[in-house]
Design a protein around this motif. Structure first.
Motif, PDB file in Angstrom:
ATOM      1  N   GLU A  63     -18.721  47.118   5.814  1.00 15.68           N
ATOM      2  CA  GLU A  63     -17.849  45.944   5.789  1.00 15.68           C
ATOM      3  C   GLU A  63     -17.504  45.555   4.354  1.00 15.68           C
ATOM      4  O   GLU A  63     -16.361  45.185   4.055  1.00 15.68           O
ATOM      5  N   VAL A  64     -18.483  45.654   3.449  1.00 16.46           N
ATOM      6  CA  VAL A  64     -18.237  45.352   2.033  1.00 16.46           C
ATOM      7  C   VAL A  64     -17.200  46.311   1.456  1.00 16.46           C
ATOM      8  O   VAL A  64     -16.254  45.902   0.768  1.00 16.46           O
ATOM      9  N   LYS A  97     -28.031  33.768  -1.620  1.00 21.75           N
ATOM     10  CA  LYS A  97     -26.831  32.979  -1.894  1.00 21.75           C
ATOM     11  C   LYS A  97     -26.568  31.938  -0.801  1.00 21.75           C
ATOM     12  O   LYS A  97     -25.498  31.316  -0.772  1.00 21.75           O
ATOM     13  N   ASN A  98     -27.562  31.766   0.100  1.00 23.78           N
ATOM     14  CA  ASN A  98     -27.428  30.822   1.215  1.00 23.78           C
ATOM     15  C   ASN A  98     -26.213  31.127   2.087  1.00 23.78           C
ATOM     16  O   ASN A  98     -25.511  30.229   2.559  1.00 23.78           O
ATOM     17  N   LEU A  99     -25.969  32.416   2.302  1.00 22.91           N
ATOM     18  CA  LEU A  99     -24.891  32.874   3.176  1.00 22.91           C
ATOM     19  C   LEU A  99     -25.500  33.597   4.366  1.00 22.91           C
ATOM     20  O   LEU A  99     -26.643  34.067   4.316  1.00 22.91           O
ATOM     21  N   SER A 100     -24.747  33.715   5.446  1.00 25.57           N
ATOM     22  CA  SER A 100     -25.290  34.326   6.657  1.00 25.57           C
ATOM     23  C   SER A 100     -24.627  35.642   7.028  1.00 25.57           C
ATOM     24  O   SER A 100     -25.155  36.391   7.850  1.00 25.57           O
ATOM     25  N   LEU A 105     -18.465  36.362   2.070  1.00 26.59           N
ATOM     26  CA  LEU A 105     -18.269  36.825   0.699  1.00 26.59           C
ATOM     27  C   LEU A 105     -16.783  36.931   0.393  1.00 26.59           C
ATOM     28  O   LEU A 105     -15.988  37.313   1.255  1.00 26.59           O
ATOM     29  N   SER A 106     -16.409  36.598  -0.825  1.00 30.07           N
ATOM     30  CA  SER A 106     -15.005  36.729  -1.227  1.00 30.07           C
ATOM     31  C   SER A 106     -14.673  38.203  -1.457  1.00 30.07           C
ATOM     32  O   SER A 106     -15.567  39.054  -1.586  1.00 30.07           O
ATOM     33  N   GLU A 109     -16.230  39.269  -4.710  1.00 28.40           N
ATOM     34  CA  GLU A 109     -17.669  39.537  -4.615  1.00 28.40           C
ATOM     35  C   GLU A 109     -17.917  40.902  -3.969  1.00 28.40           C
ATOM     36  O   GLU A 109     -18.788  41.667  -4.414  1.00 28.40           O
ATOM     37  N   CYS A 110     -17.158  41.217  -2.941  1.00 27.49           N
ATOM     38  CA  CYS A 110     -17.295  42.523  -2.285  1.00 27.49           C
ATOM     39  C   CYS A 110     -16.885  43.650  -3.228  1.00 27.49           C
ATOM     40  O   CYS A 110     -17.507  44.722  -3.246  1.00 27.49           O
ATOM     41  N   ASP A 111     -15.847  43.399  -3.998  1.00 28.72           N
ATOM     42  CA  ASP A 111     -15.394  44.397  -4.971  1.00 28.72           C
ATOM     43  C   ASP A 111     -16.502  44.689  -5.982  1.00 28.72           C
ATOM     44  O   ASP A 111     -16.753  45.854  -6.323  1.00 28.72           O
TER      45      ASP A 111
END
Length: 661
Positions: A63-64, A97-100, A105-106, A109-111
């Motif tokens: 997905e990233v 990063k307190n994400l689920s 992710l933007s 960020e993925c890049d």
């Protein structure tokens, strides 16, 4: 409190999942058990296929890659190394990063994640030694490879049969490695790799073991010299120029290749730092003690400046400023490439029974140089600073550079790195008069920091030959016109070039290069080491605008009567050989060295010569320049240099004859 408990629960679940994953990986025949030399059979999968066929382990990374726009590349022809983080690794990253989920992710960020884990060349960890990986990732960052001992908790996961763990940037453990796929090599990591985006002074500040050095760095204002990263004035030549380049026949003998311009111009630095424990062995317990120590050293080394600048720590002639500056270089030097210890060069080209690999670098202390050598007879294989003499007959031990594994921190910054050393270094009177009062042989790859920081010095040798081409105004230590290509070619161990690299100037060239500074006042010989052939040019050489005799004809090899080269095999005694060398030296020429070989030992190759360009009295603290001007009206010829030597009279005309190494 609830958030903290949730994180602990998540990490416990991830730990359990990781144990299952490692067990599963250990049962796959295609994954390496850290056995050097084991490469795995090609399966026909691409990087994308490898990940898709194991989606239960890598769906998050897929997905990233898709969100970053790199998934298509992973399906196509190419050559990649993929350090694939597991789903559990990405879960840990998200929790921090307190994400689920990856969806939060933007694209940016993925890049960053994707390009951190993708390298544009294929390599196997079975070939690796500790230090930097051989090629930068897609963000132009070198990742660091270290070993780690197992804790009891580690053994629960990785098994009792493991003696150590392989780490990337001290954080990510290799779970599996060296899977060959159609378009590269796959490795698996248990954490998302996150290289620091801080500048070098910022990561130094975080390391409590070097607090005395850091306080002195701040006091002297040298932190300001370590915060540049990218040259914003550099105009990108264009994508094709940076990836495909332009094709040019280098010489009339038919040698040809593609010229590649660096896509960006970076400023990078290396710091060599004594930990507090080293200072304490010298009764240096704080920055005041260090300033007093520096004053003792530098008042003796520079008596003309004694007591004049003691209270002005930012003055470049202040003793503490000189001390700190001497530890800093404008070159990004990884632990394993300070002396280009490429396995191909070490095994095929270096003759360690004669001499250790060594290089000389200018430091940030004005008009100073540092000697870095790797003793091949030393069991630890470490580089040393300001060492003199090979390991079997060392005169000055110098300071050993500790390996990344011996450290406790990630020592890489956005614009450089630092290394611990086990003893104090300085530009002392003894260093200048003993350690550095020697034959200074500057390999062409270190004549400019831009050769190193752009990656040109270590550019991989591939089937399609490439060389790095530099633009006027963007090559430190060099001055030339825009339409005169200045090229650095990295040929590794495939050619007879010293350390596998050569400086090439093409066409109607007129190039001025700044020489490294000399450590003591003396009469010096300035020599060129080059490979003579028909396609070379004829160059008029100048030292600080003073012509160095008649033009140098680089087309004349040893078999030309004007050179008079005679093979050592023709001499009946060592005395006869010495007499010949002396007579040749009087004519302003020398044979190649006998401590390096390509196709053959350089001294035995009649094409490799060392003309003496100038014999002049040189002084410390002064700048010296070589101007090299083509005198033929022929834009198909070249100037070529393997190395430049700066040799004091005590060596070339000493009581003991200069060696042939």
């Amino acid at each position: 409190m609830k958030s903290s408990i949730q994180k602990k629960n998540l990490l416990s679940k991830i730990r359990a999942a990781l144990i299952v994953l490692v067990i599963a990986i250990s049962q796959q025949s295609c994954l390496d058990e850290y056995a050097p030399g084991n490469y795995y059979t090609f399966t026909g999968e691409t990087v994308a296929d490898f990940l898709s066929n194991r989606e239960e382990s890598f769906s998050s990374f897929i997905e990233v890659l898709k969100k970053a726009g790199l998934w298509g590349e992973m399906r196509t022809y190419g050559e990649f190394t993929c350090l694939a983080p597991t789903n559990e690794a990405i879960d840990i990253y998200l929790a921090e990063k307190n994400l689920s989920s990856v969806s939060e992710l933007s694209v940016k960020e993925c890049d960053t994640i994707a390009k951190t884990h993708i390298i544009g060349y294929a390599f196997y960890f079975a070939d690796m030694v500790e230090g930097a990986l051989p090629f930068p990732n897609r963000l132009d960052r070198y990742l660091i490879y270290t070993y780690d001992t197992l804790t009891e908790a580690d053994r629960e996961i990785y098994g009792e049969n493991k003696s150590y763990l392989c780490k990337i940037n001290r954080s990510a453990t290799l779970l599996g490695k060296d899977d060959t796929v159609q378009n590269g090599v796959m490795h698996i990591v248990d954490r998302v790799i996150q290289p620091s985006n801080s500048f070098l002074p910022d990561i130094l500040k975080k390391d409590s073991t070097i607090s005395i050095f850091y306080q002195a760095l701040v006091l002297t204002g040298m932190t300001d010299s370590l915060v540049k990263h990218m040259d914003e004035t550099y105009l990108e030549p264009g994508e094709d120029s940076c990836t495909i380049g332009y094709f040019r026949e280098v010489t009339s003998s038919g040698e040809s290749e593609n010229k590649i311009w660096p896509e960006k111009r970076y400023f990078k630095y290396t710091a060599f730092i004594e930990p507090n424990s080293v200072y304490q062995a010298y009764n240096i317990n704080n920055v005041t003690d260090l300033a007093n120590y520096a004053k003792q050293i530098y008042d003796e080394s520079y008596p003309e400046d004694a007591n004049l600048y003691d209270d002005d720590f930012t003055n470049r002639k202040n003793p503490l400023n000189r001390f700190i500056s001497y530890h800093l270089l404008r070159y990004a030097l990884n632990y394993n490439d300070m002396n280009l210890t490429d396995p191909q060069i070490v095994s095929n080209c270096i003759l360690p029974q004669e001499i250790d690999m060594e290089e000389f670098f200018e430091t940030l202390a004005p008009h100073t140089i540092m000697r870095i050598s790797t003793p091949h007879f030393n069991s630890d294989g470490s580089p040393y600073l300001n060492r003199k003499g090979p390991a079997r007959d060392v005169e000055v031990r110098g300071a050993r550079v500790l390996s990344p594994t011996e450290g406790t921190m990630d020592q890489t910054a956005l614009n450089g790195q630092y290394h611990y050393i086990d003893d104090i270094i300085s530009y002392s009177k003894e260093t200048r008069e003993k350690t550095l009062n020697t034959r200074i042989r500057i390999s062409s790859g270190t004549l400019s920091p831009d050769f190193v920081n752009s990656g040109a010095r270590t550019r991989p040798v591939t089937t399609t030959r490439y060389a790095s081409c530099f633009r006027a105004g963007y090559l430190e230590n060099f001055t030339f016109k825009e339409n005169v290509p200045v090229v650095f070619r990295n040929l590794a161990g495939t050619y007879n070039c010293y350390y596998g690299g050569e400086l090439v100037m093409e066409g109607i060239y007129d190039v001025t290069l700044k020489l490294p500074p000399v450590p003591v006042s003396s009469t010096y010989e300035i020599r060129l080491s080059f490979y003579a052939e028909a396609g070379r040019g004829v160059s008029q050489i100048y030292l600080n605008d003073k012509p160095c005799g008649i033009p140098l004809d680089l087309r004349l090899a040893g078999d030309d009567p004007r050179v008079g080269w005679v093979s050592d095999a023709e001499f009946n005694s060592e005395k006869e050989r010495q007499n010949y060398d002396h007579a040749m030296h009087n004519r302003g020429l020398m044979k190649g060295i006998d401590s390096y070989k390509g196709w053959d030992v350089q001294r035995d190759n009649l094409h490799i010569l060392r003309p003496i360009l100038a014999t002049e009295y040189l002084e410390p603290g002064q700048d010296y320049y070589l101007r090299i001007r083509q005198v033929l009206d022929n834009d198909k010829t070249t100037f070529q240099a393997d190395a430049i030597e700066i040799v004091p009279k005590s060596i070339y005309s000493g009581i003991v004859p200069e060696d042939t190494h």
